[in-house]
Design a protein around this motif. Structure first.
Motif, PDB file in Angstrom:
ATOM      1  N   LEU A   1      25.330  73.241  76.008  1.00 50.49           N
ATOM      2  CA  LEU A   1      26.456  73.370  76.562  1.00 50.49           C
ATOM      3  C   LEU A   1      26.266  74.672  77.543  1.00 50.49           C
ATOM      4  CD1 LEU A   1      29.163  72.147  74.235  1.00 50.49           C
ATOM      5  CD2 LEU A   1      28.162  70.988  76.257  1.00 50.49           C
ATOM      6  N   GLY A   2      26.928  74.630  78.590  1.00 54.05           N
ATOM      7  CA  GLY A   2      26.971  75.903  79.369  1.00 54.05           C
ATOM      8  C   GLY A   2      28.535  76.184  79.910  1.00 54.05           C
ATOM      9  N   TYR A   3      28.805  77.433  79.740  1.00 51.15           N
ATOM     10  CA  TYR A   3      30.240  77.729  80.221  1.00 51.15           C
ATOM     11  C   TYR A   3      30.175  78.484  81.685  1.00 51.15           C
ATOM     12  CZ  TYR A   3      31.238  76.323  75.531  1.00 51.15           C
ATOM     13  OH  TYR A   3      31.000  75.710  74.213  1.00 51.15           O
ATOM     14  N   VAL A   4      30.789  78.148  82.531  1.00 54.62           N
ATOM     15  CA  VAL A   4      30.847  78.852  83.838  1.00 54.62           C
ATOM     16  C   VAL A   4      32.430  79.063  84.310  1.00 54.62           C
ATOM     17  CG1 VAL A   4      28.654  77.826  84.608  1.00 54.62           C
ATOM     18  CG2 VAL A   4      30.706  76.756  85.073  1.00 54.62           C
ATOM     19  N   ALA A   5      32.350  80.289  85.270  1.00 52.39           N
ATOM     20  CA  ALA A   5      33.788  80.493  85.736  1.00 52.39           C
ATOM     21  C   ALA A   5      33.439  80.995  87.205  1.00 52.39           C
ATOM     22  CB  ALA A   5      34.199  81.398  84.980  1.00 52.39           C
ATOM     23  N   ARG A   6      34.489  80.698  87.935  1.00 48.00           N
ATOM     24  CA  ARG A   6      34.147  81.084  89.303  1.00 48.00           C
ATOM     25  C   ARG A   6      34.338  82.699  89.463  1.00 48.00           C
ATOM     26  NH1 ARG A   6      38.713  77.514  92.854  1.00 48.00           N
ATOM     27  NH2 ARG A   6      37.758  75.617  92.376  1.00 48.00           N
ATOM     28  N   THR A   7      33.438  82.964  90.311  1.00 49.98           N
ATOM     29  CA  THR A   7      33.318  84.549  90.409  1.00 49.98           C
ATOM     30  C   THR A   7      34.476  85.065  91.037  1.00 49.98           C
ATOM     31  OG1 THR A   7      31.866  84.330  92.538  1.00 49.98           O
ATOM     32  CG2 THR A   7      30.697  84.793  90.524  1.00 49.98           C
TER      33      THR A   7
ATOM     34  N   HIS B   1      38.748  83.657  91.955  1.00 46.71           N
ATOM     35  CA  HIS B   1      39.463  82.302  91.848  1.00 46.71           C
ATOM     36  C   HIS B   1      39.720  81.508  92.961  1.00 46.71           C
ATOM     37  CE1 HIS B   1      42.593  85.332  93.093  1.00 46.71           C
ATOM     38  NE2 HIS B   1      43.243  84.047  93.426  1.00 46.71           N
ATOM     39  N   LYS B   2      39.610  82.320  94.223  1.00 47.99           N
ATOM     40  CA  LYS B   2      39.559  81.340  95.501  1.00 47.99           C
ATOM     41  C   LYS B   2      38.225  80.928  95.988  1.00 47.99           C
ATOM     42  CE  LYS B   2      44.001  83.418  97.057  1.00 47.99           C
ATOM     43  NZ  LYS B   2      44.699  84.041  98.021  1.00 47.99           N
ATOM     44  N   ASP B   3      37.187  81.193  95.512  1.00 46.83           N
ATOM     45  CA  ASP B   3      36.043  80.762  96.127  1.00 46.83           C
ATOM     46  C   ASP B   3      35.537  79.604  95.169  1.00 46.83           C
ATOM     47  OD1 ASP B   3      33.452  80.339  96.956  1.00 46.83           O
ATOM     48  OD2 ASP B   3      32.664  82.469  96.734  1.00 46.83           O
ATOM     49  N   ASN B   4      35.239  78.413  95.621  1.00 39.69           N
ATOM     50  CA  ASN B   4      34.850  77.144  94.772  1.00 39.69           C
ATOM     51  C   ASN B   4      33.387  77.012  94.686  1.00 39.69           C
ATOM     52  OD1 ASN B   4      34.535  76.175  97.353  1.00 39.69           O
ATOM     53  ND2 ASN B   4      36.124  74.417  96.815  1.00 39.69           N
ATOM     54  N   LYS B   5      32.721  77.951  95.471  1.00 40.17           N
ATOM     55  CA  LYS B   5      31.286  77.534  95.689  1.00 40.17           C
ATOM     56  C   LYS B   5      30.502  78.657  94.672  1.00 40.17           C
ATOM     57  CE  LYS B   5      31.504  75.603 100.022  1.00 40.17           C
ATOM     58  NZ  LYS B   5      31.777  74.249  99.866  1.00 40.17           N
ATOM     59  N   ARG B   6      31.115  79.738  94.234  1.00 45.64           N
ATOM     60  CA  ARG B   6      30.096  80.626  93.425  1.00 45.64           C
ATOM     61  C   ARG B   6      30.627  80.575  92.201  1.00 45.64           C
ATOM     62  NH1 ARG B   6      27.943  85.624  97.086  1.00 45.64           N
ATOM     63  NH2 ARG B   6      27.504  84.447  98.976  1.00 45.64           N
ATOM     64  N   HIS B   7      29.797  80.580  91.209  1.00 45.81           N
ATOM     65  CA  HIS B   7      30.182  80.634  89.726  1.00 45.81           C
ATOM     66  C   HIS B   7      29.322  81.695  89.180  1.00 45.81           C
ATOM     67  CE1 HIS B   7      31.957  76.860  91.342  1.00 45.81           C
ATOM     68  NE2 HIS B   7      32.631  76.930  90.307  1.00 45.81           N
ATOM     69  N   ALA B   8      29.613  82.108  87.733  1.00 43.87           N
ATOM     70  CA  ALA B   8      28.928  82.962  87.076  1.00 43.87           C
ATOM     71  C   ALA B   8      28.669  82.110  85.652  1.00 43.87           C
ATOM     72  CB  ALA B   8      29.496  84.101  86.932  1.00 43.87           C
ATOM     73  N   ILE B   9      27.492  82.413  84.999  1.00 39.41           N
ATOM     74  CA  ILE B   9      27.295  81.548  83.868  1.00 39.41           C
ATOM     75  C   ILE B   9      27.861  82.720  82.726  1.00 39.41           C
ATOM     76  CG2 ILE B   9      25.592  80.943  82.211  1.00 39.41           C
ATOM     77  CD1 ILE B   9      23.910  80.133  84.295  1.00 39.41           C
ATOM     78  N   ILE B  10      28.814  82.310  81.976  1.00 37.01           N
ATOM     79  CA  ILE B  10      29.587  82.896  80.923  1.00 37.01           C
ATOM     80  C   ILE B  10      28.722  83.245  79.682  1.00 37.01           C
ATOM     81  CG2 ILE B  10      31.734  83.288  79.494  1.00 37.01           C
ATOM     82  CD1 ILE B  10      33.089  82.384  81.977  1.00 37.01           C
ATOM     83  N   GLY B  11      28.245  81.846  79.127  1.00 37.45           N
ATOM     84  CA  GLY B  11      27.348  81.638  78.068  1.00 37.45           C
ATOM     85  C   GLY B  11      26.879  80.147  78.069  1.00 37.45           C
ATOM     86  N   THR B  12      26.024  80.227  76.911  1.00 38.10           N
ATOM     87  CA  THR B  12      25.411  78.787  76.596  1.00 38.10           C
ATOM     88  C   THR B  12      25.254  78.677  75.206  1.00 38.10           C
ATOM     89  OG1 THR B  12      23.109  79.601  76.499  1.00 38.10           O
ATOM     90  CG2 THR B  12      24.179  78.855  78.747  1.00 38.10           C
ATOM     91  N   GLN B  13      25.365  77.354  74.809  1.00 41.29           N
ATOM     92  CA  GLN B  13      24.846  77.122  73.331  1.00 41.29           C
ATOM     93  C   GLN B  13      24.087  75.833  73.237  1.00 41.29           C
ATOM     94  OE1 GLN B  13      29.387  76.242  72.160  1.00 41.29           O
ATOM     95  NE2 GLN B  13      28.905  77.573  70.343  1.00 41.29           N
ATOM     96  N   SER B  14      23.234  75.750  72.296  1.00 41.46           N
ATOM     97  CA  SER B  14      22.453  74.696  72.155  1.00 41.46           C
ATOM     98  C   SER B  14      22.764  73.967  70.840  1.00 41.46           C
ATOM     99  CB  SER B  14      21.089  75.125  72.029  1.00 41.46           C
ATOM    100  OG  SER B  14      20.614  75.915  72.996  1.00 41.46           O
TER     101      SER B  14
END
Length: 110
Positions: free
Chosen positions: A1-7, A9-22
């Protein structure tokens, strides 16, 4: 699983990876109490729906904010591209204009 968030809040095209789990698939399915038979039932129902439709080209969209799947019929040539990439020999490629070459030489001298 991957957790992402917008860089932002008004930009829906750029995201940052917060964390991952296997997880191992079977362990994860047990953890969320997922029954394998019900997964195939959903796919079976979806394929039955598509089987009733005329042959054609379709787009399938899942609404991210609601539990709705939309199916749109598209023209048969909607995904056909006339663009082909051709190899151009180096001696036939466009060269920079003489004006640009002179500007680059002057910039190098500075």
């Amino acid at each position: 699983l991957g957790y992402v968030a917008r860089t932002h809040h008004k930009d829906n095209k750029r995201h940052a990876i917060i964390g991952t789990q296997s997880f191992k698939p079977k362990d994860f399915a047990n953890q969320i109490n997922l029954k394998e038979d019900s997964c195939w039932g959903i796919i079976h129902a979806f394929l039955d729906l598509l089987d009733k439709m005329e042959d054609g080209t379709f787009l399938i969209f899942k609404d991210p904010n609601r539990p709705i799947v939309r199916i749109y019929e598209t023209p048969a040539t909607a995904f056909v591209s006339n663009y082909t990439e051709e190899y151009i020999p180096e001696n036939e490629q466009a060269l920079p204009s003489q004006d640009n070459a002179d500007k680059e030489d002057k910039e190098d001298d500075v």
